[in-house]
Design an enzyme around this catalytic site. Structure first.
Site, PDB file in Angstrom:
ATOM      1  N   SER A 291      -2.524   1.708 -14.245  1.00 20.22           N
ATOM      2  CA  SER A 291      -3.909   1.342 -13.987  1.00 20.22           C
ATOM      3  C   SER A 291      -4.416   0.265 -14.943  1.00 20.22           C
ATOM      4  O   SER A 291      -3.900  -0.842 -14.966  1.00 20.22           O
ATOM      5  CB  SER A 291      -4.782   2.597 -14.045  1.00 20.22           C
ATOM      6  OG  SER A 291      -6.071   2.349 -13.589  1.00 20.22           O
TER       7      SER A 291
ATOM      8  N   ASP B  33      -9.254  -3.932 -11.743  1.00 24.01           N
ATOM      9  CA  ASP B  33      -8.317  -3.549 -12.801  1.00 24.01           C
ATOM     10  C   ASP B  33      -6.887  -3.716 -12.304  1.00 24.01           C
ATOM     11  O   ASP B  33      -6.645  -4.192 -11.188  1.00 24.01           O
ATOM     12  CB  ASP B  33      -8.593  -2.129 -13.298  1.00 24.01           C
ATOM     13  CG  ASP B  33      -8.218  -1.062 -12.286  1.00 24.01           C
ATOM     14  OD1 ASP B  33      -8.167  -1.375 -11.084  1.00 24.01           O
ATOM     15  OD2 ASP B  33      -7.974   0.093 -12.687  1.00 24.01           O
TER      16      ASP B  33
ATOM     17  N   ASP C 122      -4.480  -1.921 -11.114  1.00 21.53           N
ATOM     18  CA  ASP C 122      -3.971  -1.378  -9.851  1.00 21.53           C
ATOM     19  C   ASP C 122      -4.995  -1.447  -8.729  1.00 21.53           C
ATOM     20  O   ASP C 122      -4.775  -0.905  -7.646  1.00 21.53           O
ATOM     21  CB  ASP C 122      -3.452   0.051 -10.028  1.00 21.53           C
ATOM     22  CG  ASP C 122      -4.545   1.066 -10.267  1.00 21.53           C
ATOM     23  OD1 ASP C 122      -5.596   0.680 -10.831  1.00 21.53           O
ATOM     24  OD2 ASP C 122      -4.359   2.238  -9.896  1.00 21.53           O
TER      25      ASP C 122
ATOM     26  N   ASP D 153      -7.977  -0.149  -8.205  1.00 20.61           N
ATOM     27  CA  ASP D 153      -8.759   0.992  -7.716  1.00 20.61           C
ATOM     28  C   ASP D 153     -10.148   1.062  -8.343  1.00 20.61           C
ATOM     29  O   ASP D 153     -10.919   1.966  -8.041  1.00 20.61           O
ATOM     30  CB  ASP D 153      -8.008   2.315  -7.903  1.00 20.61           C
ATOM     31  CG  ASP D 153      -7.842   2.728  -9.368  1.00 20.61           C
ATOM     32  OD1 ASP D 153      -8.145   1.903 -10.264  1.00 20.61           O
ATOM     33  OD2 ASP D 153      -7.405   3.863  -9.600  1.00 20.61           O
TER      34      ASP D 153
END
Length: 458
Positions: free
Chosen positions: A106, A247, A249, A251
């Site tokens: 992440s 960010d 990833d 999400d």
């Protein structure tokens, strides 16, 4: 003698420094086998698992390791390549796969990596399934291994990005476009570096890209949702209408208005909740917020007739509460926004599209939409710690908390907690005056640092 079952899963999957415990290739193979074992326990027959990743260099080795573990147990794997986490959740559902796996840490630095697992419905797996996977890994008992002609095949899905792009665009009203909007977009050199520009450009926006050149070692490096100052400056420089920072990833999202002011997840939640309520589309006129949600935002939601139900921090907890209370919108200050009408997990691109839709439909700037939301002064300091010793066992820290709470009285609050994904202690103080909360937060942070720390982090 019973073998100890080691906890592998944190608040958002398995995570750690790549090539160090627990994020090793060896463990990834075992995790692949364990996921296969759990699927075979749940139902017989052939199974398919979707595997995606972000842009970290270590993603290649973890992808190969997971696929090896899965296929050795007879599972067919569908490899997507770099794609946002919400894309994995979507494609898992679209392909009627039995599970989805995202290889990502992440918002963490490139040297970390992680493994998130989704159910066939696209939801993150339950605690019960996580414990079963940990048990299988500890005992190395995964069920029956297939013979040589029954191992699984590995296939690469060549149009995965295209499918997700079309899905994201479909959450924007048919017949409307983003024509006339100039957008500064920061993809954090992460999983959304191709799909996000395509989504906004195909909807006819003018897009100025930052953080769209991944090298494998620059993901989240002074860019993206954790460093919105990049797009703050760029929005002013390019005279853009809005800035969007994702960010690593994809999400979570943080936005910036045309004046260069940050619009965080709290404010995005408020804007979208109010819009859905006006259209009678907000289930129960309720949203899920978290203990970190700004008090001023909670007051605003109350003023427009929306009840905020409070969840612990973490998109997983937010989702659990959304499902329990039958709510279709929830979010965190950090930018994790869940629109259950569209996706089963946080989706930065889809969240940004909803705000852009509201801007266009209301013929408003982003600063117009936030003008009635008056946030309470809040200070947040992150302290890097060597280990996560229970905070209630540290007398000096507890004394500092009592002193700060006494200083704030009924006009503020303090929250001290460890991050669920990093060795960080977060200090949050909220009150009536900015200089006061800054000073009180620093007082606590200094004591935490002296007791446990290795220094402050941004």
């Amino acid at each position: 003698m019973t073998k100890e079952v080691k906890q592998l899963f944190g608040t958002d999957g398995v995570r750690g420094k790549a090539n160090y415990e627990p994020m090793t290739v060896e463990l990834s193979v075992l995790l692949g086998k364990a996921v296969a074992g759990v699927l075979q326990e749940s139902k017989s027959g052939k199974h398919r698992v979707v595997v995606g990743k972000d842009t970290r260099l270590s993603g290649y080795m973890f992808e190969n390791a997971l696929v090896a573990g899965l296929t050795s147990m007879g599972i067919e794997t569908l490899v997507l390549g770099p794609i946002p986490t919400p894309g994995v959740a979507f494609i898992t559902r679209a392909y009627r796969a039995d599970a989805g796996i995202m290889i990502s840490a992440s918002h963490n630095p490139y040297w970390d990596n992680g493994i998130k697992i989704f159910s066939s419905e696209g939801f993150k797996i339950s605690d019960v399934i996580e414990r079963r996977i940990e048990q299988m890994v500890a005992l190395k008992e995964f069920g029956n291994f297939p013979d040589d002609c029954a191992v699984g095949k590995n296939k690469r899905v060549v149009d995965a990005m295209g499918r997700y792009i079309e899905f994201a665009k479909a959450t924007f009203p048919r017949g409307r476009t983003l024509k006339g909007l100039k957008i500064v977009l920061d993809c954090a050199h992460g999983a959304a570096y191709k799909v996000a520009p395509s989504v906004f450009e195909e909807l006819d926006a003018e897009v100025i890209c930052y953080g769209c050149e991944p090298t494998g070692s620059n993901i989240n490096d002074n860019c993206g949702a954790l460093f919105p100052s990049v797009i703050q400056k760029a929005v002013i420089e390019h005279k853009a209408d809005v800035g969007i920072a994702l960010d690593g990833d994809g999400d979570r999202v943080i936005m910036v208005d045309e004046k260069g002011h940050i619009v965080d997840g709290d404010m995005i939640l408020s804007i979208c909740a109010n819009d859905l309520k006006k259209k009678d589309l907000l289930r129960g006129n309720r949203v899920i917020a978290t203990v970190m949600t700004n008090f001023g935002v909670l007051k605003y939601l109350e003023s427009v007739g929306i009840e905020a139900l409070i969840s612990p921090v973490g998109d997983r907890h937010v989702l659990q509460n959304m499902l329990e209370y039958e709510v279709n919108l929830g979010g965190e200050q950090s930018g994790h926004m869940i629109f259950l009408d569209y996706n089963t997990t946080g989706d930065g691109i889809v969240s940004a599209l909803q705000v852009l839709r509201i801007m266009i439909e209301s013929e408003s700037t982003l600063s117009d939409l936030t003008s009635l939301i008056v946030k309470s002064p809040q200070a947040l300091i992150n302290v890097a710690v060597k280990e996560k010793i229970p905070l209630d066992t540290l007398p000096l820290v507890q004394e500092a908390l009592r002193d700060v709470r006494s200083s704030l009285g009924d006009s503020g609050r303090v929250l001290l907690r460890y991050s669920g994904t990093e060795n960080i202690c977060r200090v949050m103080v909220e009150g009536l005056k900015k200089h006061q909360v800054d000073s009180l937060a620093k007082t606590i942070a200094d004591i935490v640092d002296s007791e446990l720390g290795v220094g402050m982090v941004e």
